[in-house]
Each structure stands twice: as C-alpha cells, then as structure tokens.
Design a protein around this motif. Sequence first.
Motif, PDB file in Angstrom:
ATOM      1  N   ALA A  22       0.839  -1.206   0.000  1.00 24.88           N
ATOM      2  CA  ALA A  22       0.000   0.000   0.000  1.00 24.88           C
ATOM      3  C   ALA A  22       0.874   1.256   0.000  1.00 24.88           C
ATOM      4  O   ALA A  22       0.594   2.223  -0.720  1.00 24.88           O
ATOM      5  CB  ALA A  22      -0.930  -0.011   1.210  1.00 24.88           C
ATOM      6  N   LEU A  23       1.949   1.248   0.799  1.00 24.74           N
ATOM      7  CA  LEU A  23       2.846   2.417   0.840  1.00 24.74           C
ATOM      8  C   LEU A  23       3.499   2.625  -0.529  1.00 24.74           C
ATOM      9  O   LEU A  23       3.587   3.753  -1.021  1.00 24.74           O
ATOM     10  CB  LEU A  23       3.906   2.227   1.928  1.00 24.74           C
ATOM     11  CG  LEU A  23       3.378   2.277   3.373  1.00 24.74           C
ATOM     12  CD1 LEU A  23       4.413   1.710   4.351  1.00 24.74           C
ATOM     13  CD2 LEU A  23       3.007   3.710   3.769  1.00 24.74           C
ATOM     14  N   LYS A  24       3.963   1.539  -1.124  1.00 18.42           N
ATOM     15  CA  LYS A  24       4.605   1.642  -2.449  1.00 18.42           C
ATOM     16  C   LYS A  24       3.617   2.149  -3.494  1.00 18.42           C
ATOM     17  O   LYS A  24       3.930   3.040  -4.285  1.00 18.42           O
ATOM     18  CB  LYS A  24       5.106   0.258  -2.893  1.00 18.42           C
ATOM     19  CG  LYS A  24       6.336  -0.215  -2.183  1.00 18.42           C
ATOM     20  CD  LYS A  24       7.565   0.336  -2.884  1.00 18.42           C
ATOM     21  CE  LYS A  24       8.815  -0.049  -2.113  1.00 18.42           C
ATOM     22  NZ  LYS A  24      10.039   0.465  -2.703  1.00 18.42           N
ATOM     23  N   ALA A  26       0.957   3.793  -3.108  1.00 12.12           N
ATOM     24  CA  ALA A  26       0.500   5.172  -2.849  1.00 12.12           C
ATOM     25  C   ALA A  26       1.618   6.184  -3.113  1.00 12.12           C
ATOM     26  O   ALA A  26       1.403   7.384  -3.026  1.00 12.12           O
ATOM     27  CB  ALA A  26       0.014   5.285  -1.407  1.00 12.12           C
ATOM     28  N   GLY A  27       2.819   5.683  -3.393  1.00 11.16           N
ATOM     29  CA  GLY A  27       3.944   6.592  -3.653  1.00 11.16           C
ATOM     30  C   GLY A  27       4.443   7.286  -2.403  1.00 11.16           C
ATOM     31  O   GLY A  27       4.989   8.395  -2.470  1.00 11.16           O
ATOM     32  N   VAL A  28       4.277   6.652  -1.246  1.00 12.79           N
ATOM     33  CA  VAL A  28       4.693   7.255   0.033  1.00 12.79           C
ATOM     34  C   VAL A  28       6.188   6.964   0.261  1.00 12.79           C
ATOM     35  O   VAL A  28       6.640   5.842   0.059  1.00 12.79           O
ATOM     36  CB  VAL A  28       3.866   6.645   1.189  1.00 12.79           C
ATOM     37  CG1 VAL A  28       4.391   7.099   2.539  1.00 12.79           C
ATOM     38  CG2 VAL A  28       2.399   7.002   1.028  1.00 12.79           C
ATOM     39  N   ASP A  29       6.911   7.987   0.703  1.00 11.09           N
ATOM     40  CA  ASP A  29       8.335   7.806   1.041  1.00 11.09           C
ATOM     41  C   ASP A  29       8.465   7.142   2.403  1.00 11.09           C
ATOM     42  O   ASP A  29       7.841   7.594   3.370  1.00 11.09           O
ATOM     43  CB  ASP A  29       9.013   9.175   1.158  1.00 11.09           C
ATOM     44  CG  ASP A  29       9.685   9.565  -0.126  1.00 11.09           C
ATOM     45  OD1 ASP A  29       9.766   8.716  -1.026  1.00 11.09           O
ATOM     46  OD2 ASP A  29      10.116  10.728  -0.204  1.00 11.09           O
ATOM     47  N   PHE A  30       9.284   6.129   2.503  1.00 16.15           N
ATOM     48  CA  PHE A  30       9.528   5.514   3.821  1.00 16.15           C
ATOM     49  C   PHE A  30      10.843   4.766   3.754  1.00 16.15           C
ATOM     50  O   PHE A  30      11.321   4.402   2.674  1.00 16.15           O
ATOM     51  CB  PHE A  30       8.389   4.563   4.229  1.00 16.15           C
ATOM     52  CG  PHE A  30       8.217   3.349   3.340  1.00 16.15           C
ATOM     53  CD1 PHE A  30       7.558   3.453   2.116  1.00 16.15           C
ATOM     54  CD2 PHE A  30       8.716   2.116   3.717  1.00 16.15           C
ATOM     55  CE1 PHE A  30       7.387   2.343   1.292  1.00 16.15           C
ATOM     56  CE2 PHE A  30       8.548   0.994   2.906  1.00 16.15           C
ATOM     57  CZ  PHE A  30       7.880   1.113   1.692  1.00 16.15           C
ATOM     58  N   TYR A  77      -3.739   4.608   6.126  1.00 20.95           N
ATOM     59  CA  TYR A  77      -2.895   5.804   6.242  1.00 20.95           C
ATOM     60  C   TYR A  77      -2.192   6.079   4.907  1.00 20.95           C
ATOM     61  O   TYR A  77      -2.138   7.225   4.449  1.00 20.95           O
ATOM     62  CB  TYR A  77      -1.884   5.568   7.360  1.00 20.95           C
ATOM     63  CG  TYR A  77      -1.061   6.775   7.759  1.00 20.95           C
ATOM     64  CD1 TYR A  77      -1.662   7.940   8.214  1.00 20.95           C
ATOM     65  CD2 TYR A  77       0.336   6.730   7.698  1.00 20.95           C
ATOM     66  CE1 TYR A  77      -0.892   9.043   8.593  1.00 20.95           C
ATOM     67  CE2 TYR A  77       1.109   7.817   8.086  1.00 20.95           C
ATOM     68  CZ  TYR A  77       0.492   8.977   8.528  1.00 20.95           C
ATOM     69  OH  TYR A  77       1.242  10.057   8.904  1.00 20.95           O
ATOM     70  N   ALA A  78      -1.696   5.028   4.277  1.00 26.07           N
ATOM     71  CA  ALA A  78      -1.026   5.183   2.977  1.00 26.07           C
ATOM     72  C   ALA A  78      -1.985   5.812   1.973  1.00 26.07           C
ATOM     73  O   ALA A  78      -1.628   6.757   1.252  1.00 26.07           O
ATOM     74  CB  ALA A  78      -0.540   3.826   2.467  1.00 26.07           C
ATOM     75  N   SER A  79      -3.205   5.310   1.952  1.00 25.89           N
ATOM     76  CA  SER A  79      -4.176   5.860   1.000  1.00 25.89           C
ATOM     77  C   SER A  79      -4.481   7.329   1.329  1.00 25.89           C
ATOM     78  O   SER A  79      -4.559   8.179   0.435  1.00 25.89           O
ATOM     79  CB  SER A  79      -5.455   5.020   1.027  1.00 25.89           C
ATOM     80  OG  SER A  79      -6.376   5.530   0.101  1.00 25.89           O
ATOM     81  N   GLU A  80      -4.617   7.625   2.614  1.00 25.43           N
ATOM     82  CA  GLU A  80      -4.923   9.014   2.997  1.00 25.43           C
ATOM     83  C   GLU A  80      -3.774   9.959   2.663  1.00 25.43           C
ATOM     84  O   GLU A  80      -3.990  11.098   2.236  1.00 25.43           O
ATOM     85  CB  GLU A  80      -5.282   9.089   4.487  1.00 25.43           C
ATOM     86  CG  GLU A  80      -6.636   8.482   4.750  1.00 25.43           C
ATOM     87  CD  GLU A  80      -7.175   8.763   6.147  1.00 25.43           C
ATOM     88  OE1 GLU A  80      -6.647   9.652   6.842  1.00 25.43           O
ATOM     89  OE2 GLU A  80      -8.132   8.072   6.525  1.00 25.43           O
ATOM     90  N   LEU A  81      -2.526   9.484   2.853  1.00 27.76           N
ATOM     91  CA  LEU A  81      -1.378  10.331   2.486  1.00 27.76           C
ATOM     92  C   LEU A  81      -1.403  10.651   0.994  1.00 27.76           C
ATOM     93  O   LEU A  81      -0.857  11.660   0.554  1.00 27.76           O
ATOM     94  CB  LEU A  81      -0.054   9.630   2.847  1.00 27.76           C
ATOM     95  CG  LEU A  81       0.310   9.573   4.338  1.00 27.76           C
ATOM     96  CD1 LEU A  81       1.562   8.714   4.541  1.00 27.76           C
ATOM     97  CD2 LEU A  81       0.536  10.977   4.915  1.00 27.76           C
ATOM     98  N   ALA A  82      -2.017   9.759   0.225  1.00 33.04           N
ATOM     99  CA  ALA A  82      -2.113   9.974  -1.232  1.00 33.04           C
ATOM    100  C   ALA A  82      -3.486  10.543  -1.615  1.00 33.04           C
ATOM    101  O   ALA A  82      -3.948  10.337  -2.746  1.00 33.04           O
ATOM    102  CB  ALA A  82      -1.854   8.648  -1.951  1.00 33.04           C
ATOM    103  N   GLY A  83      -4.133  11.208  -0.681  1.00 29.64           N
ATOM    104  CA  GLY A  83      -5.414  11.860  -0.988  1.00 29.64           C
ATOM    105  C   GLY A  83      -6.552  10.883  -1.249  1.00 29.64           C
ATOM    106  O   GLY A  83      -7.478  11.176  -2.007  1.00 29.64           O
ATOM    107  N   GLY A  84      -6.462   9.705  -0.637  1.00 31.95           N
ATOM    108  CA  GLY A  84      -7.550   8.721  -0.807  1.00 31.95           C
ATOM    109  C   GLY A  84      -7.442   7.922  -2.102  1.00 31.95           C
ATOM    110  O   GLY A  84      -8.408   7.284  -2.537  1.00 31.95           O
ATOM    111  N   ALA A  85      -6.245   7.937  -2.695  1.00 33.14           N
ATOM    112  CA  ALA A  85      -6.071   7.337  -4.027  1.00 33.14           C
ATOM    113  C   ALA A  85      -6.345   5.833  -4.068  1.00 33.14           C
ATOM    114  O   ALA A  85      -6.635   5.293  -5.136  1.00 33.14           O
ATOM    115  CB  ALA A  85      -4.638   7.593  -4.517  1.00 33.14           C
TER     116      ALA A  85
END
Length: 222
Positions: A22-24, A26-30, A77-85
């Motif tokens: 999900a993090l990947k 969503a394009g979230v940095d971690f 959380y991952a989805s929310e960081l990406a605006g619900g994507a």
Amino acid sequence: MSRVLYSGTRNASSWAFRAWLALKEAGVDFVEEVVDIRLPQRLANLARIRAFSPPGAVPVLVDGEAVIFDSLAIMEYASELAGGALWPRDLRERAQARALFAWQHAGLSGLCPRLSFESAFYPDRRAMSPTETEDAARIFAAWEQALLRSDGPWLCGTLSLADLAFVPTVVRLHAHAPDLSAWPRTRAWMQALLARDSVREWMDEARTLPPVRLPGYGDDEP
Ligand SMILES: N[C@@H](CCC(=O)N[C@@H](CS)C(=O)NCC(=O)O)C(=O)O
C-alpha cells in the motif's frame, strides 16, 4: 526521513507485505527495517517491537510521533497520504471494496488454512486437496463476481486496497496451480496483480530466501 516501516521476512510475512504494497502503490516515502521473524531470533526481535508497539508484531509504521500498528491502519494511512487514491471515488464502490478488504483482514472465513503464505515458496509444493479446491472455488467465485460487477480491471474498478490486501492470498493460491478455467476474469486479475512492479519487487526478494517450513502442510486431509 522520519517514516519507518518495520516489516517482516519476505517469504514469511504476508501482513507486512500488504502494508508495504500500500505504501509503495501510494507513492509514500519511507525507509524499511526488515524484522527477521524466523525462529529462533523471532522472539527477541518481536520483543524489540513490543517496546514501542503494543501488539509486538509486524508491520508497524512509525511516522514522527505516530506508531501505527496493524496492516489495516497502515494501508488506510497510505491511501490518505495519497489523498484517498487507494479507495474508489464512488461511495458504493468504496463500500464494496471495504467489504472485501474487511473479509480478508478478518481471516477470509478460514479458507485454505494449510496453504500458508510460506508454502508458496516451498520447492516441493503439493496439489490442493479436495477441501482446499472447494474453499478456493468460493473465493474465486467472489472475485469473479466483483470483477463482473465492476467490469474490472480491478475488483472495484480502479486499483484499491481491496486488490492489494488479497495479493498474499493470490500468491499462495496461484502457487498451488488452481484450475481457473471457470473464472476467466479472476485469472486475468491474478496475473495482472502478480505482474505489478511492486509485487514483483517483494516476491523476487522472497524467492532468494530459504523456505520457512510450517507444520501441517502434508497432503493428508485434516
Ligand atoms: N493483524 C495484524 C497481524 C500482524 C501479524 O500477525 N504479523 C506477524 C508477522 S506477518 C507477526 O508479527 N506475528 C508475531 C506475533 O503475532 O507474535 C496486522 O494486520 O498487521
């Protein structure tokens, strides 16, 4: 970078796989710290996690002051960081996606319990038993129905957390060579999921590890 994902051994940690995906996606940095959850080091390593996360399990995402344990919370959380994507925009589609996601998270009604995620990496995989074939048919039918309803390419139209949550289940069923001829949309969906860059990245690393043997895999019916 203050965002750290404590994930797990690649061929033994299906819950961490979901959160990581999900993090990947969503394009979230971690940054990732892989926790070795194989015995015998498992107990000491999980005790270190328990020092800051009550369940003492992986995955855990630490983002600043927030300690987000449980794959479900991390994926949301991952989805929310990406605006619900990672949820469908449409209210009813989103509710359907959440229902599938919840079914998976609650244990999929105990379908195919002996076909663990770990078993997908055994070199000597056995055929599915008649009970497992029946169990698998239930979930294939549910996926086919969702894909028919949404008209694809994903379970609820656009790629969502429902699709990503099922990836480890897809991996373990696919590894046992099911006959998918009755569920053509499901077959195409499974292939599309397994071909995603994110899924391949995790799986390529998982295949390099020695198999993690779990008891109860033998071919005798319980
Ligand atoms: N409901 C949790 C399950 C997490 C879980 O069971 N993780 C396994 C590894 S995949 C673990 O750390 N187990 C250790 C334990 O429960 O003692 C989630 O979704 O994150």
